[in-house]
Motif scaffolding. Structure first.
Motif, mmCIF file in Angstrom:
data_model
loop_
_atom_site.group_PDB
_atom_site.id
_atom_site.type_symbol
_atom_site.label_atom_id
_atom_site.label_comp_id
_atom_site.label_asym_id
_atom_site.label_seq_id
_atom_site.Cartn_x
_atom_site.Cartn_y
_atom_site.Cartn_z
ATOM 1 N N ILE A 117 -62.545 71.662 -19.785
ATOM 2 C CA ILE A 117 -62.256 71.262 -21.156
ATOM 3 C C ILE A 117 -61.799 72.523 -21.886
ATOM 4 O O ILE A 117 -62.536 73.513 -21.953
ATOM 5 C CB ILE A 117 -63.492 70.661 -21.854
ATOM 6 N N VAL A 118 -60.576 72.486 -22.409
ATOM 7 C CA VAL A 118 -59.931 73.694 -22.936
ATOM 8 C C VAL A 118 -59.463 73.453 -24.367
ATOM 9 O O VAL A 118 -58.906 72.390 -24.680
ATOM 10 C CB VAL A 118 -58.734 74.108 -22.056
ATOM 11 N N LYS A 119 -59.673 74.452 -25.214
ATOM 12 C CA LYS A 119 -59.169 74.398 -26.585
ATOM 13 C C LYS A 119 -58.763 75.796 -27.015
ATOM 14 O O LYS A 119 -59.536 76.748 -26.859
ATOM 15 C CB LYS A 119 -60.230 73.848 -27.540
ATOM 16 N N ASP A 120 -57.555 75.926 -27.515
ATOM 17 C CA ASP A 120 -57.027 77.218 -27.983
ATOM 18 C C ASP A 120 -57.137 78.293 -26.900
ATOM 19 O O ASP A 120 -57.498 79.445 -27.173
ATOM 20 C CB ASP A 120 -57.763 77.668 -29.245
ATOM 21 N N GLY B 162 -70.378 69.360 -23.774
ATOM 22 C CA GLY B 162 -70.628 68.753 -25.071
ATOM 23 C C GLY B 162 -69.570 69.003 -26.125
ATOM 24 O O GLY B 162 -69.542 68.323 -27.153
ATOM 25 N N GLU B 163 -68.685 69.977 -25.894
ATOM 26 C CA GLU B 163 -67.657 70.290 -26.889
ATOM 27 C C GLU B 163 -66.327 69.663 -26.487
ATOM 28 O O GLU B 163 -65.947 69.667 -25.315
ATOM 29 C CB GLU B 163 -67.504 71.802 -27.036
ATOM 30 N N GLN B 164 -65.612 69.149 -27.483
ATOM 31 C CA GLN B 164 -64.370 68.432 -27.234
ATOM 32 C C GLN B 164 -63.159 69.354 -27.190
ATOM 33 O O GLN B 164 -63.010 70.263 -27.994
ATOM 34 C CB GLN B 164 -64.142 67.376 -28.322
ATOM 35 N N GLY B 165 -62.286 69.079 -26.232
ATOM 36 C CA GLY B 165 -61.038 69.799 -26.101
ATOM 37 C C GLY B 165 -60.114 69.019 -25.197
ATOM 38 O O GLY B 165 -60.366 67.847 -24.867
ATOM 39 N N GLU B 166 -59.024 69.654 -24.764
ATOM 40 C CA GLU B 166 -58.100 68.982 -23.855
ATOM 41 C C GLU B 166 -58.678 68.964 -22.447
ATOM 42 O O GLU B 166 -59.210 69.963 -21.953
ATOM 43 C CB GLU B 166 -56.742 69.677 -23.838
ATOM 44 N N VAL B 167 -58.546 67.825 -21.781
ATOM 45 C CA VAL B 167 -59.012 67.679 -20.397
ATOM 46 C C VAL B 167 -57.971 68.265 -19.458
ATOM 47 O O VAL B 167 -56.797 67.872 -19.497
ATOM 48 C CB VAL B 167 -59.262 66.192 -20.065
ATOM 49 N N GLY C 146 -61.346 65.136 -24.623
ATOM 50 C CA GLY C 146 -62.621 64.665 -24.096
ATOM 51 C C GLY C 146 -63.629 65.774 -23.987
ATOM 52 O O GLY C 146 -63.409 66.905 -24.418
ATOM 53 N N PHE C 147 -64.770 65.445 -23.376
ATOM 54 C CA PHE C 147 -65.804 66.452 -23.122
ATOM 55 C C PHE C 147 -66.576 66.047 -21.875
ATOM 56 O O PHE C 147 -66.500 64.895 -21.421
ATOM 57 C CB PHE C 147 -66.749 66.596 -24.321
ATOM 58 N N ILE D 67 -63.674 60.477 -22.208
ATOM 59 C CA ILE D 67 -62.345 60.563 -22.810
ATOM 60 C C ILE D 67 -62.423 60.012 -24.222
ATOM 61 O O ILE D 67 -62.904 58.894 -24.444
ATOM 62 C CB ILE D 67 -61.308 59.763 -21.994
ATOM 63 N N ARG D 68 -61.957 60.789 -25.176
ATOM 64 C CA ARG D 68 -62.037 60.382 -26.565
ATOM 65 C C ARG D 68 -60.692 59.966 -27.151
ATOM 66 O O ARG D 68 -60.631 59.189 -28.078
ATOM 67 C CB ARG D 68 -62.660 61.504 -27.398
ATOM 68 N N ASP D 69 -59.602 60.497 -26.648
ATOM 69 C CA ASP D 69 -58.316 60.152 -27.241
ATOM 70 C C ASP D 69 -57.201 60.863 -26.502
ATOM 71 O O ASP D 69 -57.451 61.740 -25.673
ATOM 72 C CB ASP D 69 -58.267 60.573 -28.709
ATOM 73 N N ARG D 70 -55.964 60.454 -26.811
ATOM 74 C CA ARG D 70 -54.800 61.277 -26.517
ATOM 75 C C ARG D 70 -54.671 62.288 -27.644
ATOM 76 O O ARG D 70 -54.954 61.973 -28.806
ATOM 77 C CB ARG D 70 -53.532 60.428 -26.460
#
Length: 595
Positions: free
Chosen positions: A409-412, A419-424, A458-459, A468-471
């Protein structure tokens, strides 16, 4: 539901992938990257098909309306088709053969014929308009094109130019009796086969020498946000999905404390069957449902189009044991079968299933083992999944990564903790080789060390289950708050009078975006559902900032792609138009919307 597994996930994984087990893996250097790969996988789709044909030759393979063929008949026909491809149309190893059609028995026969001679099977979305279809044909420099009558109508008058541009040697039209029967510059499939007098068995003697890293398939994306991209995969990438698919049920058995045993070879009396209404040009239909059925010797029953009552009838009359697809199809089966259906397996995929649907499915199909899978065209379908009790207690999860797949799970540019949301991001030997003829798009999608950027938000939880939470493009950002559409859709779907639900953003001058919902109403409740009632139900389940400001209620079904996914772009525009109309009328607060 509460449940205490008999084995931990670590213990389960150790047994699942132990030496001698089907999921045993090893690490190999492939295209400059070290990857875990299944040790016992067939080297090629040709080898797999030869094994299948010998293993299940006396069983029924494909049923479509009045057509019914056995595995043996399909194999013999695939030999003749392959010999014709090679002898008449000059198809060689590595050449691209386009199939652009609705589902027919010969679709799957032609697919296997390609792999018998080492050709690359190119599956094109049959619902595309002319220009994107031509883009697919020209871009892949197709050697041979096979179409149904509707696509023949579409391409008539353009085939000659395509031949000249890329050297295509033939256009074949099957099931010609469903159309006008004759097309300029095209040959009828039935005539071509009838006039072919070559030796089909020569195909068995002329081994093309395929290896796992040879090109096998190109499956085009839907093209809903631009021209479709051709996802190129090798034999290893495509076949890896077979073992990824069955990992979920074997994990579930181990988690219950059971031992792994080889399933018995099916007989005509014990053979299972699967209903497939998803198009074969989508990975859910081809790489997943039809391949797992072929792998396990099941009967495949095709539908011309999805009609819930007809689907229920076929399940009963053909004694099918498995069905599923996107959540809306499962919901349709529940609504069309008040007395339930004798299914042994119920498969969810293509979109997250709301928790209420899982509960409803358990009640409607009490004997069915339920499973959820997550993947993309770019991962050859399944990369993540689970089944049984693990799914039942986590109905909003997508599952665990397959034994040879990994999740980040990656963000920036930073890998996030549980538990933290980012791109799958996904990695594994099932991830595509790249987009055909598009190195720039490939580089944008896959990192240098092989991670696929999915575009999904997702997370993972502390046990490794993916949610999965969204596109990314579908996230609703309200005043700095990121709102995932899945949570909103699940909350609104608690109103069981609604059939389908899609959460989208509408514009707001102060907050940027607000949450809106477009929903279709079940036939029995049309004209009886009030917008404020739906909002009240959502308000009980969502934080204040995520409660929809508007619910647009429709009698018609929501627009979908051929694979069954909701076309949010169209609904986003519909919701925006309705919202702006309300604002113009000084009705910015929710009011009944009935279009």
């Amino acid at each position: 539901m509460t449940w205490v597994p008999r084995r931990s996930l670590a213990e389960t994984q150790a047994i699942l992938c132990a030496p001698g087990q089907i999921h045993e893996y090893e690490t190999r250097l492939i295209e400059g990257r070290l990857q875990r790969v299944y040790k016992n996988l067939w080297p090629s789709l040709r080898d797999f098909w030869l094994w299948v044909a010998d293993q299940y030759k006396d069983l029924t393979y494909v049923v479509f309306e009045q057509q019914r063929i056995t595995y043996s008949q399909a194999f013999e026909r695939s030999l003749k088709v392959a010999a014709m491809f090679k002898t008449v149309y000059g198809v060689q190893k590595g050449d691209r053969v386009i199939i652009c059609s609705r589902n027919y028995p010969d679709y799957i026969v032609a697919f296997w014929a390609c792999h018998l001679i080492g050709a690359v099977a190119v599956l094109v979305n049959a619902w595309l308009p002319l220009e994107p279809t031509k883009h697919c044909l020209l871009g892949t420099q197709c050697k041979l094109v096979i179409v149904d009558t509707q696509r023949a109508d579409l391409l008539e008058g353009h085939s000659s130019a395509i031949r000249k541009a890329v050297g295509t040697t033939g256009f074949l039209v099957w099931e010609h009796h469903e159309g006008k029967g004759k097309w300029d510059d095209m040959q009828l499939w039935s005539d071509a086969l009838a006039s072919f007098n070559g030796d089909p068995r020569q195909v068995l003697r002329d081994d093309p020498g395929l290896v796992p890293e040879d090109n096998a398939t190109i499956i085009f994306t839907s093209g809903t946000t631009g021209l479709p991209k051709g996802v190129l995969s090798t034999h290893r990438m495509f076949l890896t999905n077979l073992f990824n698919l069955i990992a979920s049920s074997r994990r579930a058995a181990l988690r219950r404390g059971e031992s792994l045993t080889a399933p018995p070879t099916p007989t005509p009396e014990t053979q299972g069957g699967i209903l497939i209404s998803v198009p074969l040009f989508h990975v859910t239909g081809s790489t997943s449902m039809s391949m797992i059925a072929t792998f396990t010797g099941m009967k495949i029953v095709f539908m011309r189009k999805w009609v819930p009552d007809e689907g229920s009838r076929l399940i009963l009359t053909e004694k099918l044991t498995a069905a599923g697809g996107v959540p809306s199809m499962v919901s349709d089966l529940i609504n069309s079968s008040p007395n339930g259906l004798p299914l042994a397996s119920l498969l969810f995929g293509g979109a997250p299933a709301p928790d209420w649907l899982v509960e409803g499915s358990r009640a409607a199909f009490p004997n069915a083992a339920m499973s959820q899978a997550y993947g993309l065209t770019e991962t050859n379908s399944v990369a993540v999944g689970f089944a049984g009790e693990d799914y039942a207690v986590r109905p909003t999860s997508a599952g665990l990564p397959a034994p040879v797949c990994d999740i980040l799970i990656v963000k920036d540019g930073k890998v996030l903790p549980a538990g933290e949301q980012g791109e799958v991001w996904l990695r594994g030997p099932n991830v595509m080789k790249g987009y055909w003829g598009d190195p720039a798009a490939t580089a944008a999608a896959i990192t240098q060390d092989g991670w696929l950027r999915t575009g999904d938000v997702g997370f993972v939880d502390h046990e490794g289950f993916l949610y999965i939470r969204d596109r990314i493009k579908d996230l609703i950002i309200r005043g700095g708050e990121n709102i995932d559409s899945v949570s909103v859709e699940n909350a609104v779907s608690a109103d069981d009078r609604l059939l389908e639900v899609a959460a989208v953003a509408v514009p707001d001058k102060r907050l940027g975006e607000l949450v809106a919902v477009v929903a279709s109403v079940k036939a029995a409740y049309q004209g009886k559902v009030k917008e404020e009632e739906v909002i009240a139900i959502a308000r009980k389940r969502l934080p204040r900032f995520a409660v929809p400001v508007m619910i647009v209620l429709l009698d018609d079904r929501l627009a979908r792609t051929p694979s069954g996914k909701i076309l949010k772009g169209e609904l986003r525009q519909l919701a925006k138009d309705e919202w702006l109309k309300r604002l113009k009328a000084n009705k910015g607060t929710p009011a009944a919307a009935k279009l």
